[in-house]
Design a protein around this motif. Structure first.
Motif, PDB file in Angstrom:
ATOM      1  N   THR A 296       0.825  -1.215   0.000  1.00  0.00           N
ATOM      2  CA  THR A 296       0.000   0.000   0.000  1.00  0.00           C
ATOM      3  C   THR A 296       0.858   1.263   0.000  1.00  0.00           C
ATOM      4  N   ALA A 297       2.164   1.081  -0.159  1.00  0.00           N
ATOM      5  CA  ALA A 297       3.064   2.246  -0.154  1.00  0.00           C
ATOM      6  C   ALA A 297       2.856   3.085  -1.410  1.00  0.00           C
ATOM      7  N   ASP A 298       3.581   4.167  -1.477  1.00  0.00           N
ATOM      8  CA  ASP A 298       3.594   4.997  -2.684  1.00  0.00           C
ATOM      9  C   ASP A 298       5.021   4.903  -3.223  1.00  0.00           C
ATOM     10  N   PRO A 299       5.188   4.776  -4.537  1.00  0.00           N
ATOM     11  CA  PRO A 299       6.552   4.725  -5.062  1.00  0.00           C
ATOM     12  C   PRO A 299       7.395   5.941  -4.662  1.00  0.00           C
ATOM     13  N   GLY A 300       6.765   6.984  -4.151  1.00  0.00           N
ATOM     14  CA  GLY A 300       7.500   8.153  -3.687  1.00  0.00           C
ATOM     15  C   GLY A 300       8.328   7.894  -2.432  1.00  0.00           C
TER      16      GLY A 300
END
Ligand code: WTA
Length: 629
Positions: A296-300
């Motif tokens: 659920t992370a963000d590639p950022g």
């Protein structure tokens, strides 16, 4: 202790942690060389590890490219038809890319970047929301040896500008606008504001996430060329050669906050980072060919780099990306995504779990989560009550193992983490990964012994460790190698975290030691007190800060968000204080409790205690560009 089910152990790549660990720390170079040999190299390394204070260099003189291992090598067999990327939009729109399709688009963008004059070693800033183009951009840069710097889409234009300037980026890849819950965020406007005074920028590539095109005020930007993603790519060949990279050439820069205001550019490599991320993904999530990993992370953020992009692709599995937040448009959205797209591994954060606890057990119970096999947690200490909720409501009667993975942007890969075959203790992230020796020490580097709090340090290098801080070697040395006073130049990496090791050798992370509160000379971790508070059934979230106190040095103030339908009262304050006294001891008594509706958080969900503290003490708040609300 929660013991693994026999069938989990039977299926796992690693069945006996202790045995493999022992071998890995007595033979670290052989251990890591064996892992590296599972990947493809253009030229073998001459030396597995070279340590010269304060730099560890892995696979010296080896030549490879991480993208060769993520894409090119799968094209030679049936894996090319497997889904590499399964993207689900906020409105459940789906985009699918097989390895072959992903490679095609990566090649087109790589050719486009080359046509814009991007060469090996040039920097490209990627400022995109959570869409497939974000991953395609990272891979295209790496393929031609350019260094990508992904800037989280929630950052303000000021934060973006600082990062573009520091990296001296030549090209920016951005979006026109994108949906975020019921709002539309205009990212192009932020990009334009940021690049107005950035002379390094030559070209901007715009992805139209939302159909309308935005007009560029060309008079202001006469020196910059703007391109539309689709038009630019349609002119490019779908084949592109992969640049041969030295193992220690930089792959990316990722900016992260330190104790000071200015972000640090953490630099990772093509070789060591690749090997570390490949192996930890494979063993911690026990990856097999048909797995689908839903992070659920963000590639950022680093999790989005290591375990949403590179880790899954290096292992030839499917990465599932859901564009939006867990509780929009309804509180069961993540569970709905799991029911529909059947991931086998679900990797999230304690904050998200605690936020979802507020909606009650009925929400997940309505969905079929039976595809899941392994759960993961990352980013902050998970309090035992949230762990147990996750275990019971998401892991259900299958007793799914929860991998509480401790690591950092700097470590690149999981460092202290369970494996599916080990017994778990809720709230502990188990023991070091293979090849890593970790310890808890005092300010002179002496081990503090069992059950005592101290500085978490790493005593051996690992392949995915940062190469350096971008153009700041002095800060690199000071931050990671000079905080502990010592006489030798032996490897000793300072993590900035406080931890304890229990009688069984399990590690318990207390929190960053920059959030330490000293009450009457006793050292307490904010996270530790918060964990005690959220253990109370009535509490949803808590944040704790230290305030100057004329007698005790510092006093403790807690900000509390109650669960729905719970009324604040003086009695509840007493009850909470008792909870904390019981969990930690009377020294941790809370002096002040304030019930609040919201807490200042970054968009990735970390509570910004610094902001609370500044507000409380009426001090300047500092950089709040990462603040969500
Ligand atoms: C914290 C995130 C406890 C820790 C991958 C570390 C954790 C910082 C855990 C790095 C965990 C990360 N348990 N604390 N499982 N994982 N942390 O760079 O304080 O965003 O130093 O990397 O997060 O944060 P970063």
């Amino acid at each position: 202790m929660f013991f693994p089910k026999p069938e989990v152990v039977k299926r796992a790549h690693i069945k006996n942690y202790e045995e493999v660990y022992k071998y890995s720390i007595t033979h670290p170079e052989e251990f890591w060389a064996d892992a590296a040999k599972e990947l493809s190299w253009f030229k073998p390394w001459k030396q597995v590890l070279h340590w010269q204070y304060p730099y560890a260099r892995w696979f010296v003189d080896g030549e490879t490219n991480i993208v060769y291992n993520c894409l090119d090598r799968w094209l030679k067999n049936d894996r090319k038809n497997q889904l590499a990327l399964l993207w689900v939009g906020q409105d459940l729109e789906v985009k699918k890319y097989t390895y072959e399709q992903l490679n095609r688009e990566v090649c087109q963008l790589a050719n486009a970047l080359r046509s814009l004059g991007v060469k090996k070693g040039d920097r490209v800033t990627i400022y995109l929301p959570k869409i497939p183009e974000q991953i395609i951009s990272m891979l295209a840069c790496a393929k031609i040896g350019a260094i990508h710097s992904v800037v989280y889409s929630g950052f303000s234009f000021e934060a973006l500008k600082t990062r573009i300037e520091d990296a001296q980026a030549k090209v920016i890849i951005t979006a026109n606008s994108y949906p975020y819950k019921n709002k539309i965020i205009n990212s192009l406007e932020k990009t334009l504001q940021a690049i107005k005074d950035c002379p390094s920028v030559e070209s901007v590539i715009i992805v139209n996430r939302i159909s309308e095109r935005v007009k560029i005020p060309e008079d202001i930007f006469s020196k910059i060329n703007f391109y539309q993603w689709t038009e630019l790519l349609s002119k490019q060949d779908t084949l592109c050669s992969t640049q041969i990279m030295n193992a220690n050439d930089p792959l990316f820069i990722l900016y992260t906050s330190g104790t000071t205001g200015k972000p640090k550019g953490v630099v990772h490599s093509h070789g060591g980072y690749m090997v570390g991320v490949y192996l930890t993904s494979k063993l911690v999530f026990d990856l097999k060919e048909n797995d689908i990993l839903f992070s659920t992370a963000d590639p950022g953020w680093i999790t989005g780099h290591s375990y949403m992009t590179y880790g899954p692709l290096l292992n030839g599995i499917t990465t599932l990306i859901y564009e939006s937040v867990p509780d929009y448009p309804h509180p069961g959205r993540w569970w709905e995504v799991i029911e529909k797209f059947r991931p086998t591994i679900f990797y999230t954060t304690p904050t998200a779990i605690r936020a979802l606890i507020r909606y009650g057990e009925d929400t997940p119970s309505k969905y079929d989560l039976s595809s899941l096999r392994i759960l993961g947690s990352v980013g902050e200490p998970i309090n035992p009550s949230a762990w147990l909720w996750f275990y019971k409501n998401i892991g259900r009667e299958s007793n799914l193992p929860i991998m509480d993975t401790w690591w950092q942007t700097e470590t690149g890969m999981h460092i202290i983490t369970p494996l599916p075959c080990v017994p778990l203790k809720p709230g502990s992230c188990f023991k070091p990964f293979f090849g890593v020796v970790a310890d808890v020490v005092d300010e002179n580097g002496q081990s503090v012994g069992k059950n005592k709090e101290g500085y978490l340090v790493l005593k051996t290098p690992w392949p995915a460790m940062l190469l350096d801080l971008w153009q700041n070697p002095q800060k690199y040395r000071e931050t990671y190698f000079e905080k502990i006073k010592k006489k030798t130049k032996k490897f000793l990496y300072f993590t900035g975290d406080s931890a304890k090791i229990d009688d069984d050798g399990y590690f318990w992370i207390i929190g960053r030691n920059d959030d330490v509160i000293k009450v009457s000379g006793h050292r307490l971790g904010s996270a530790e007190i918060e964990s005690a508070l959220v253990a109370n059934q009535k509490v949803a979230e808590a944040a704790v800060i230290g305030k100057p106190h004329p007698v005790k040095g510092e006093s403790i103030k807690a900000f509390i968000i109650l669960k729905k339908a719970i009324q604040p009262s003086e009695d509840l304050k007493k009850e909470l204080n008792l909870n904390v006294r019981m969990f930690i001891g009377p020294i941790a008594s809370i002096d002040e409790i304030e019930f609040v509706e919201k807490l200042p958080k970054t968009r990735s969900g970390k509570i910004m205690r610094r902001v609370l503290k500044a507000q409380e003490l009426q001090l300047p708040v500092g950089d709040i560009s990462t603040l969500e609300d």
